[in-house]
Design an enzyme around this catalytic site. Sequence first.
Site, mmCIF file in Angstrom:
data_model
loop_
_atom_site.group_PDB
_atom_site.id
_atom_site.type_symbol
_atom_site.label_atom_id
_atom_site.label_comp_id
_atom_site.label_asym_id
_atom_site.label_seq_id
_atom_site.Cartn_x
_atom_site.Cartn_y
_atom_site.Cartn_z
ATOM 1 N NE ARG A 12 -1.725 1.480 3.723
ATOM 2 C CZ ARG A 12 -2.543 1.901 4.676
ATOM 3 N NH1 ARG A 12 -2.839 1.108 5.699
ATOM 4 N NH2 ARG A 12 -3.073 3.100 4.616
ATOM 5 C CG ASP A 190 6.493 8.092 -3.881
ATOM 6 O OD1 ASP A 190 5.901 7.155 -4.465
ATOM 7 O OD2 ASP A 190 6.341 9.288 -4.167
ATOM 8 N NE ARG A 191 6.716 1.205 1.686
ATOM 9 C CZ ARG A 191 5.465 1.064 1.260
ATOM 10 N NH1 ARG A 191 4.727 2.152 1.020
ATOM 11 N NH2 ARG A 191 4.927 -0.121 1.092
ATOM 12 C CG MET A 192 10.273 9.634 -0.018
ATOM 13 S SD MET A 192 12.026 9.324 0.313
ATOM 14 C CE MET A 192 12.592 11.011 0.571
#
Length: 212
Positions: A12, A190-192
């Site tokens: 997700r 974006d996993r940031m």
Amino acid sequence: MDSETHMAGLRRSYNGEPLLDVADDPVAQFTRWFADAVDAGLPEPNAMILATSSAGGRPSARTVLLKGFDEQGFTFFTNYESRKGRDLAENPRASLVFPWHAMRRQVRVEGSAARVAREETEAYFRSRPYGSRIGAWASRQSAVVRSREELDQRYAELAERWPEDPPVPDFWGGIRVVPSEIEFWQGQSDRMHDRLRYRRSAGRWILERLAP
């Protein structure tokens, strides 16, 4: 369907509000987030994962309920003879995690652990429902029992012994985790992700942003 297919279905994207405006003090920041979790109607917002380790380094984790927090630390109550109680007696360090997944948030706490004053334990114990007070006596937490019937029989015997006001067990009480580090995690796309850590140094809190 193989395991990779199953896991692919769990992927997700996180889209949270940027974590920019935070309090100078981590307890104040935790107060804000805890209130948000309560207002959002999360089930058991005070549920936290407690990780401990024995003197020999054997780790263990379980979910317990936060019963209070302030500048002194984060408090829960337990049987001191349970595994977590024994771990903390041998190695008084602990880590807590508040997994507020529905809000794309997590709080992680690390610190030392110590028993609260007996007066605090007694006041909390007497605020509990009668059944929970008997249960604290009936369960030799973490000990092996032969059957469910054995537990129920012990509960019934103790309820008959103390039909109104059971005393506070000497083997039961509060433990406070005094934080040396508290990290607030906010999921982002974006996993940031945002990770802000408060670290105690020389008697004051230092706020640092960590790479995700």
